[in-house]
Design a protein around this motif. Structure first.
Motif, mmCIF file in Angstrom:
data_model
loop_
_atom_site.group_PDB
_atom_site.id
_atom_site.type_symbol
_atom_site.label_atom_id
_atom_site.label_comp_id
_atom_site.label_asym_id
_atom_site.label_seq_id
_atom_site.Cartn_x
_atom_site.Cartn_y
_atom_site.Cartn_z
ATOM 1 N N UNK A 727 0.836 -16.353 -9.486
ATOM 2 C CA UNK A 727 1.768 -15.692 -10.406
ATOM 3 C C UNK A 727 1.949 -14.265 -9.923
ATOM 4 N N UNK A 728 3.194 -13.788 -9.929
ATOM 5 C CA UNK A 728 3.482 -12.438 -9.440
ATOM 6 C C UNK A 728 4.260 -11.665 -10.497
ATOM 7 N N UNK A 729 4.139 -10.343 -10.432
ATOM 8 C CA UNK A 729 4.897 -9.466 -11.332
ATOM 9 C C UNK A 729 5.316 -8.225 -10.562
ATOM 10 N N UNK A 730 6.586 -7.839 -10.739
ATOM 11 C CA UNK A 730 7.110 -6.678 -10.035
ATOM 12 C C UNK A 730 7.885 -5.791 -10.998
ATOM 13 N N UNK A 731 7.420 -4.554 -11.128
ATOM 14 C CA UNK A 731 8.174 -3.556 -11.880
ATOM 15 C C UNK A 731 8.531 -2.460 -10.873
ATOM 16 N N UNK A 732 9.404 -2.863 -9.913
ATOM 17 C CA UNK A 732 9.784 -2.055 -8.759
ATOM 18 C C UNK A 732 8.601 -1.833 -7.810
ATOM 19 N N UNK A 733 7.503 -2.530 -8.061
ATOM 20 C CA UNK A 733 6.351 -2.551 -7.150
ATOM 21 C C UNK A 733 5.512 -3.757 -7.533
ATOM 22 N N UNK A 734 4.959 -4.441 -6.540
ATOM 23 C CA UNK A 734 4.178 -5.634 -6.832
ATOM 24 C C UNK A 734 2.829 -5.270 -7.447
ATOM 25 N N UNK A 735 2.476 -6.003 -8.490
ATOM 26 C CA UNK A 735 1.117 -5.911 -9.019
ATOM 27 C C UNK A 735 0.137 -6.406 -7.953
ATOM 28 N N UNK A 736 -0.969 -5.696 -7.807
ATOM 29 C CA UNK A 736 -2.022 -6.120 -6.887
ATOM 30 C C UNK A 736 -3.304 -6.364 -7.670
ATOM 31 N N UNK A 737 -4.094 -7.323 -7.202
ATOM 32 C CA UNK A 737 -5.357 -7.647 -7.877
ATOM 33 C C UNK A 737 -6.386 -8.079 -6.841
ATOM 34 N N UNK A 738 -7.639 -7.984 -7.242
ATOM 35 C CA UNK A 738 -8.735 -8.462 -6.398
ATOM 36 C C UNK A 738 -9.095 -9.890 -6.789
ATOM 37 N N UNK A 739 -9.242 -10.747 -5.781
ATOM 38 C CA UNK A 739 -9.584 -12.150 -6.024
ATOM 39 C C UNK A 739 -10.774 -12.549 -5.146
ATOM 40 N N UNK A 740 -11.680 -13.302 -5.736
ATOM 41 C CA UNK A 740 -12.800 -13.827 -4.960
ATOM 42 C C UNK A 740 -12.433 -15.226 -4.480
ATOM 43 N N UNK A 741 -12.368 -15.381 -3.161
ATOM 44 C CA UNK A 741 -12.026 -16.664 -2.552
ATOM 45 C C UNK A 741 -13.051 -16.962 -1.465
ATOM 46 N N UNK A 742 -13.680 -18.099 -1.556
ATOM 47 C CA UNK A 742 -14.692 -18.502 -0.572
ATOM 48 C C UNK A 742 -15.777 -17.438 -0.407
ATOM 49 N N UNK A 743 -16.140 -16.816 -1.512
ATOM 50 C CA UNK A 743 -17.255 -15.878 -1.480
ATOM 51 C C UNK A 743 -16.912 -14.465 -1.059
#
Length: 752
Positions: A727-743
């Protein structure tokens, strides 16, 4: 009625909204198999050499006339629906300057009497209230003056087609059907919205503004007097709106009493109310099953999520109990006319009063012209000043009036966008741009493609051409001198994102033979064709795209045998989004998706929740809500605002990137580490950025090229990531988040 098919293809269960379980159904098993993707869509014919599709995945169906739209669906096409199809049409007023006093169906006689008539009294009694977005009196009660031409007063429902058809023909164009009382004149109402953008730049285009909407504030009316905006008094060091009006007054003074070096031109431009001419007229086919308290809706829409939310709101407290809502979004042609249009909700009303039968409500071409959302008519008064010595634009004052018609719809934002885009490709050191969206008795106007900018920018281009002619300079050279460059501020004081490539476009146009030889060709053509004229014109415009709160879901996955599938919230409205998104995955997967499903609005894999207004919420409120990792300022954008060109593609590519980085790439490394297909061991250092797709095979650092099918099989064997929902969100800039994938933790431009 047979037992509901609970397969994934039949429907997907969504969250419970206001006590109603919502199901998004890609048309049910029988209709889906017979009418939709499995029969009419052709897998992408992929030209891997240039990364292009040979034709759209719905191209063959389109040119052969076999593509299926919501308008084509009847009750018999829908599994589990009653097989008898009912039909409905709407009675509408044709005058809006006298009281409506009811209707007379005596022309029909007993033989053609409707099986059910629905009026405002029924809606009031049964608590069927249309979404607030659409305004009051969706069926006008007697005693009121219609707010606009074509306002609905009653719905006539027939349980057989023949009587419906004869009755509709009998009543059409018969003035005596609608009864009117005394003349009142058209309703007078305050504007739907009013905006003013004042800017006075610094010494150079790159310096801080002295005053601007972004740095300080837009200017809003202090009050309305006789339905006209009254602006604040101008005070140099007063409140922000008073400061804005002070600078507006200074701009006015300079234009009224210009320097001897200035050329000041004033012109008025007008555009019509224009039909979007969508080839599929508005329609809906809905069925209310009282036994199971279920409402089924087949609808064409650019905004499936909006239909879901609004329909739930309508039925949540009405006299007809609804526990289950089934929405069947279909392919359509919209271009604005099916974004927040009201026909799905008239279809909902029809279903509630049809005695358990499905009801089809479908505009014929006349009804579409009479009632569908229009492109706003604009009146524009422009004044532009230019320095005659330097050829540089100095000041731009514009007063715009957008005719929103009888209902508000998106008129405020259309007027606002029309004003903010009027500058087009040019830099103005000073501007005072005002726009008002007026309420009138005209047909509703909505979010037609261009959203007000086609009107305002066309006027700007005509004026710029005329100024160039008066200055006796080449029109393209004049544009080159005044173009907005990267880092310069627009008329609101904002710096447009990205590289501005106005110069590239203008330089290419300037050397085009059609432009270079225009005078010579004109002389030759007119000498050879007496009485005919030849001319070459030029215009160059630019505007933003997106809404400022763009959001979407995408799901990309591949099977063990190498089949790539894609699901997306984008609705196909004739723009080719289903094809473009299928191709978008190829950047990371080396091949397009072959199994594509669009207009998906339920995402059980990623249960995102949303609340609040993404444009208006305070930072404190957002911070509080963002403590829930499942929260986002928006759920899913409609297919509008040219968002598939960039915003929808972002979610597709990011989902594919996750799948590549955590599925295909480690699978490739595993194969290469074992000697690969050609017995060649991996070199000491292989980086993911070295990866290359060539003819559907993955290679890196000169290693053996591996077919996608081999990688897919290996990824499944090793239990790697073979699918991702984002899921993405843009208010003239993309939201960024930290995700844990494969440790390991990665920061990605996603919010889920």
């Amino acid at each position: 009625m047979g037992k509901l098919d609970l397969s994934r293809r039949s429907f997907l269960k969504a969250s419970v909204l206001a006590g109603v379980s919502v199901y998004i159904a890609p048309m049910g098993s029988r209709a889906f198999a017979a009418l939709f993707e499995e029969k009419i869509l052709t897998p992408v014919q992929w030209d891997a050499a240039n990364g292009q599709a040979k034709f759209r995945i719905d191209g063959i169906a389109k040119v052969t006339g076999s593509k299926v739209f919501a308008r084509d669906i009847r009750a018999t096409d829908m599994p589990h629906w009653p097989q008898q199809q009912s039909h409905a049409f709407i009675l509408r007023t044709t005058q809006a300057d006298r009281r409506y006093e009811g209707f007379d169906l005596s022309l029909l006689g007993d033989e053609l009497k409707p099986d059910r008539v629905v009026t405002a009294d029924d809606l009031t009694r049964d608590g069927l209230i249309f979404p607030a977005f659409y305004g009051d009196d969706m069926l006008l009660p007697p005693g009121k003056t219609p707010a606009y031409l074509g306002q609905a007063v009653a719905i006539l429902i027939y349980h057989d087609f023949a009587r419906f058809r004869f009755a509709k023909d009998k009543l059409k164009f018969q003035n005596q059907v609608i009864r009117y009382g005394g003349e009142t004149g058209p309703l007078e109402r305050d504007p739907w919205g009013t905006f003013r953008f004042v800017r006075v730049g610094g010494k150079t285009p790159y310096d801080d503004d002295i005053f601007s909407s972004l740095k300080d504030a837009p200017v809003f009316p202090s009050m309305m007097r006789k339905h006209q905006p009254v602006w604040p008094d101008g005070v140099e060091h007063g409140k922000l709106d008073e400061q804005g009006m002070f600078h507006a007054g200074q701009i006015q003074q300079e234009l009224d009493h210009p320097s001897a070096d200035w050329l000041v031109m004033e012109r008025e431009y007008n555009t019509q109310s224009i039909d979007t001419a969508a080839l599929e007229p508005d329609n809906a086919n809905c069925w209310y099953d009282a036994a199971t308290q279920s409402l089924h809706m087949v609808v064409p829409t650019q905004a499936p999520s909006e239909v879901v939310d609004s329909a739930v709101g309508m039925v949540a407290k009405c006299a007809f109990p609804v526990k289950n809502l089934f929405i069947h979004p279909c392919y359509t042609v919209g271009y604005g006319s099916k974004d927040h249009f009201n026909v799905p909700f008239y279809g909902l009303v029809c279903a509630m009063y049809a005695d358990g039968r499905p009801v089809r409500l479908a505009n014929d071409r006349y009804e579409q012209f009479q009632t569908s959302l229009k492109r706003h008519a604009f009146k524009m008064n422009y004044r532009i000043a230019v320095d005659k010595n330097t050829g540089l634009l100095q000041s731009f004052k514009a007063e715009m009036e957008a005719n929103g018609g009888g209902r508000c719809n998106f008129s405020p934002s259309v007027a606002m966008v029309g004003a903010t885009a009027a500058q087009s490709i040019y830099y103005f050191p000073k501007n005072d741009l005002s726009a008002v969206a007026v309420a009138s008795r005209a047909i509703d106007a909505g979010s037609a493609r261009g959203y007000g900018t086609l009107q305002s920018m066309a006027a700007t281009e005509m004026m710029v051409d005329e100024i160039a002619a008066q200055l006796n300079v080449d029109p393209i050279d004049f544009r080159l001198k005044n173009g907005l460059r990267s880092g310069m501020k627009n008329t609101q004081g904002a710096v447009p994102a990205g590289a501005i490539r106005v110069d590239d476009v203008l330089q290419k146009a300037k050397i085009h033979p059609l432009w270079v030889n225009r005078a010579k060709r004109k002389a030759e053509f007119e000498a050879a064709h007496p009485g005919k004229r030849y001319g070459v014109g030029f215009a160059c415009v630019q505007k933003d795209f997106g809404t400022g709160a763009e959001t979407s879901f995408a799901k990309v996955e591949f099977s063990a045998d190498g089949k790539v599938s894609l699901q997306h919230t984008a609705a196909e409205i004739g723009t080719g989004v289903s094809t473009s998104q299928a191709i978008a995955v190829a950047k990371w997967l080396g091949k397009p998706a072959t199994d594509v499903h669009v207009a998906i609005t339920d995402w059980p894999d990623l249960p995102v929740v949303t609340s609040g207004d993404p444009y208006m919420m305070s930072q404190a409120d957002q911070d509080k809500l963002a403590a829930n990792p499942r929260w986002s300022p928006g759920y899913a954008s409609p297919s509008s605002a040219t968002n598939s060109a960039f915003y929808f593609t972002h979610s597709t590519r990011e989902a594919a990137r996750v799948v590549f980085a955590h599925g295909l790439w480690p699978a490739a490394m595993a194969i290469w580490s074992q000697g690969g297909g050609g017995g060649q061991a991996a070199p000491l250092v292989v980086r993911i950025e070295d990866a290359r797709w060539v003819d559907g095979k993955l290679s890196a650092a000169g290693l053996e090229a591996l077919p996608f099918e081999q990688l897919a099989k290996k990824a499944h064997e090793l239990g790697l990531v073979t699918g991702a929902t984002v899921h993405v969100f843009n208010r003239w800039q993309w939201t960024e988040s930290d995700f844990e994938i494969d440790g390991s933790v990665e920061r990605l431009p996603l919010d889920g």
